[in-house]
Design a protein around this motif. Structure first.
Motif, PDB file in Angstrom:
ATOM      1  N   VAL A  31     -40.302  -7.505  -3.755  1.00 51.40           N
ATOM      2  CA  VAL A  31     -39.083  -7.242  -2.855  1.00 51.40           C
ATOM      3  C   VAL A  31     -38.409  -5.766  -3.123  1.00 51.40           C
ATOM      4  CG1 VAL A  31     -36.984  -7.900  -1.957  1.00 51.40           C
ATOM      5  CG2 VAL A  31     -38.682  -9.642  -2.455  1.00 51.40           C
ATOM      6  N   LEU A  32     -38.288  -5.592  -4.383  1.00 53.43           N
ATOM      7  CA  LEU A  32     -37.717  -4.294  -4.804  1.00 53.43           C
ATOM      8  C   LEU A  32     -38.526  -3.150  -4.689  1.00 53.43           C
ATOM      9  CD1 LEU A  32     -36.128  -5.161  -8.302  1.00 53.43           C
ATOM     10  CD2 LEU A  32     -34.863  -5.208  -6.174  1.00 53.43           C
ATOM     11  N   THR A  33     -39.928  -3.413  -4.814  1.00 53.22           N
ATOM     12  CA  THR A  33     -40.798  -2.462  -4.253  1.00 53.22           C
ATOM     13  C   THR A  33     -40.978  -2.070  -2.959  1.00 53.22           C
ATOM     14  OG1 THR A  33     -42.148  -2.735  -6.465  1.00 53.22           O
ATOM     15  CG2 THR A  33     -43.474  -1.873  -4.775  1.00 53.22           C
ATOM     16  N   HIS A  34     -40.961  -3.341  -2.038  1.00 57.54           N
ATOM     17  CA  HIS A  34     -41.006  -3.217  -0.788  1.00 57.54           C
ATOM     18  C   HIS A  34     -39.961  -2.269  -0.277  1.00 57.54           C
ATOM     19  CE1 HIS A  34     -40.965  -4.659   3.390  1.00 57.54           C
ATOM     20  NE2 HIS A  34     -39.716  -4.921   3.170  1.00 57.54           N
ATOM     21  N   VAL A  35     -38.765  -2.588  -0.678  1.00 59.74           N
ATOM     22  CA  VAL A  35     -37.663  -2.042  -0.204  1.00 59.74           C
ATOM     23  C   VAL A  35     -37.694  -0.319  -0.616  1.00 59.74           C
ATOM     24  CG1 VAL A  35     -34.827  -1.682  -0.500  1.00 59.74           C
ATOM     25  CG2 VAL A  35     -35.986  -4.006  -0.206  1.00 59.74           C
ATOM     26  N   ALA A  36     -37.942  -0.312  -1.850  1.00 57.87           N
ATOM     27  CA  ALA A  36     -37.991   1.087  -2.209  1.00 57.87           C
ATOM     28  C   ALA A  36     -39.086   2.015  -1.601  1.00 57.87           C
ATOM     29  CB  ALA A  36     -38.430   1.327  -3.723  1.00 57.87           C
ATOM     30  N   ASP A  37     -40.294   1.186  -1.458  1.00 63.52           N
ATOM     31  CA  ASP A  37     -41.476   2.063  -0.464  1.00 63.52           C
ATOM     32  C   ASP A  37     -40.932   2.185   1.019  1.00 63.52           C
ATOM     33  OD1 ASP A  37     -43.002   1.885  -2.968  1.00 63.52           O
ATOM     34  OD2 ASP A  37     -44.226   0.140  -2.121  1.00 63.52           O
ATOM     35  N   ASN A  38     -40.345   1.220   1.871  1.00 65.50           N
ATOM     36  CA  ASN A  38     -39.910   1.523   3.032  1.00 65.50           C
ATOM     37  C   ASN A  38     -38.771   2.751   2.874  1.00 65.50           C
ATOM     38  OD1 ASN A  38     -41.171  -0.408   3.979  1.00 65.50           O
ATOM     39  ND2 ASN A  38     -39.672  -2.017   4.311  1.00 65.50           N
ATOM     40  N   HIS A  39     -37.665   2.722   2.241  1.00 71.56           N
ATOM     41  CA  HIS A  39     -36.928   3.950   2.037  1.00 71.56           C
ATOM     42  C   HIS A  39     -37.662   5.337   1.811  1.00 71.56           C
ATOM     43  CE1 HIS A  39     -33.898   0.944   2.309  1.00 71.56           C
ATOM     44  NE2 HIS A  39     -33.023   1.852   2.491  1.00 71.56           N
ATOM     45  N   ALA A  40     -38.394   5.241   0.702  1.00 67.90           N
ATOM     46  CA  ALA A  40     -39.162   6.482   0.536  1.00 67.90           C
ATOM     47  C   ALA A  40     -40.202   7.067   1.790  1.00 67.90           C
ATOM     48  CB  ALA A  40     -40.134   6.277  -0.692  1.00 67.90           C
ATOM     49  N   ALA A  41     -40.815   6.104   2.462  1.00 66.57           N
ATOM     50  CA  ALA A  41     -41.505   6.451   3.648  1.00 66.57           C
ATOM     51  C   ALA A  41     -40.588   7.165   4.807  1.00 66.57           C
ATOM     52  CB  ALA A  41     -42.381   5.116   4.205  1.00 66.57           C
ATOM     53  N   VAL A  42     -39.621   6.538   4.864  1.00 65.56           N
ATOM     54  CA  VAL A  42     -38.566   6.655   5.949  1.00 65.56           C
ATOM     55  C   VAL A  42     -38.054   8.120   5.741  1.00 65.56           C
ATOM     56  CG1 VAL A  42     -36.319   6.450   7.162  1.00 65.56           C
ATOM     57  CG2 VAL A  42     -37.925   4.617   6.578  1.00 65.56           C
ATOM     58  N   LEU A  43     -37.839   8.515   4.417  1.00 63.45           N
ATOM     59  CA  LEU A  43     -37.457   9.910   4.038  1.00 63.45           C
ATOM     60  C   LEU A  43     -38.594  10.761   4.200  1.00 63.45           C
ATOM     61  CD1 LEU A  43     -35.359   9.040   0.585  1.00 63.45           C
ATOM     62  CD2 LEU A  43     -34.523  10.133   2.785  1.00 63.45           C
ATOM     63  N   ALA A  44     -39.718  10.341   3.670  1.00 62.89           N
ATOM     64  CA  ALA A  44     -40.915  11.487   3.800  1.00 62.89           C
ATOM     65  C   ALA A  44     -40.919  11.750   5.304  1.00 62.89           C
ATOM     66  CB  ALA A  44     -42.133  10.678   3.436  1.00 62.89           C
ATOM     67  N   HIS A  45     -41.146  10.647   6.297  1.00 62.57           N
ATOM     68  CA  HIS A  45     -41.471  10.994   7.444  1.00 62.57           C
ATOM     69  C   HIS A  45     -40.558  11.636   8.354  1.00 62.57           C
ATOM     70  CE1 HIS A  45     -42.855   9.951  11.662  1.00 62.57           C
ATOM     71  NE2 HIS A  45     -41.584   9.662  11.984  1.00 62.57           N
ATOM     72  N   SER A  46     -39.107  11.862   7.723  1.00 68.33           N
ATOM     73  CA  SER A  46     -37.877  12.693   8.285  1.00 68.33           C
ATOM     74  C   SER A  46     -38.006  14.073   7.563  1.00 68.33           C
ATOM     75  CB  SER A  46     -36.619  12.040   8.058  1.00 68.33           C
ATOM     76  OG  SER A  46     -36.533  10.675   8.815  1.00 68.33           O
ATOM     77  N   GLY A  47     -39.048  14.306   6.780  1.00 64.09           N
ATOM     78  CA  GLY A  47     -39.110  15.476   5.943  1.00 64.09           C
ATOM     79  C   GLY A  47     -38.011  15.981   5.046  1.00 64.09           C
ATOM     80  N   ILE A  48     -37.491  14.789   4.491  1.00 60.80           N
ATOM     81  CA  ILE A  48     -36.574  14.936   3.642  1.00 60.80           C
ATOM     82  C   ILE A  48     -37.012  14.573   2.199  1.00 60.80           C
ATOM     83  CG2 ILE A  48     -34.250  13.856   2.600  1.00 60.80           C
ATOM     84  CD1 ILE A  48     -33.642  13.010   5.467  1.00 60.80           C
ATOM     85  N   GLU A  49     -36.643  15.723   1.290  1.00 57.76           N
ATOM     86  CA  GLU A  49     -37.471  15.600   0.069  1.00 57.76           C
ATOM     87  C   GLU A  49     -36.111  14.760  -0.888  1.00 57.76           C
ATOM     88  OE1 GLU A  49     -38.331  19.022  -3.267  1.00 57.76           O
ATOM     89  OE2 GLU A  49     -38.862  19.614  -1.243  1.00 57.76           O
ATOM     90  N   GLN A  50     -36.912  14.131  -1.896  1.00 55.82           N
ATOM     91  CA  GLN A  50     -35.945  13.363  -2.760  1.00 55.82           C
ATOM     92  C   GLN A  50     -35.405  14.340  -3.864  1.00 55.82           C
ATOM     93  OE1 GLN A  50     -37.536   9.570  -3.601  1.00 55.82           O
ATOM     94  NE2 GLN A  50     -35.996   9.332  -5.236  1.00 55.82           N
TER      95      GLN A  50
END
Length: 176
Positions: A31-50
């Motif tokens: 579950v933790l991996t799923h949530v983190a992956d979803n958030h990372a994907a949304v950031l990447a798709h939006s062109g936002i660098e972590q």
């Protein structure tokens, strides 16, 4: 986001392998991996660098006011409930949160169930509003999920589990 942080606060390595009954076949780690992956994907798709090691801080800073935030609020709320229950913590949802979950399900209608991510449980109204609302998302709030790993309490030096998120509330007393 605060509800999710509260549900995961002080999580121990042994708890990562706990099964999550509301997500069959998944562990807390999944579950933790799923949530983190979803958030990372949304950031990447939006062109936002972590720019921080705290993925949720970066997400909250850049995307919390975008339309996608509703879907992510749903994901974080449900998975906070899932993780809290898997850890044996009480997972109270306040009226504002239940209103949000109900409105989201009503607005989504049958689309909520099309991809198989959610499967509505049929339960009677005698189980209360919380159980009825969570049943829309395939969560069974009628039975307590207890584990040998209780949530950290004030006596262990951690703060009480209470959310300040405007959409959610979470408290650490037993309600089942």
């Amino acid at each position: 986001m605060e509800l999710f942080r509260a549900a995961t606060a002080g999580i121990g390595v042994a708890e990562l392998d706990l099964p999550v009954p509301s997500c069959p076949g998944w562990t807390v780690s999944d579950v933790l991996t799923h949530v983190a992956d979803n958030h990372a994907a949304v950031l990447a798709h939006s062109g936002i660098e972590q720019t921080s090691a705290d993925l949720f801080e970066v997400y909250d800073e850049h995307l919390s006011r975008r339309p996608r935030a509703l879907v992510d609020a749903l994901d974080l709320t449900l998975h906070a409930w899932d993780v809290a229950r898997a850890r044996g913590m009480s997972a109270d949802l306040d009226d504002v949160t239940l209103d949000f979950l109900t409105a989201f399900a009503v607005d989504a209608g049958e689309q909520l169930y099309v991809d198989g991510e959610f499967e509505m449980l049929l339960i009677g109204p005698e189980h209360g509003r919380r159980a009825s609302v969570l049943a829309l998302y395939g969560r069974d709030a009628r039975t307590a999920q207890r584990t040998p790993h209780p949530a950290p309490g004030p006596e262990s030096g951690s703060e009480s589990v209470r959310s300040v998120d405007p959409v959610t509330s979470f408290n650490a007393h037993e309600d089942d």
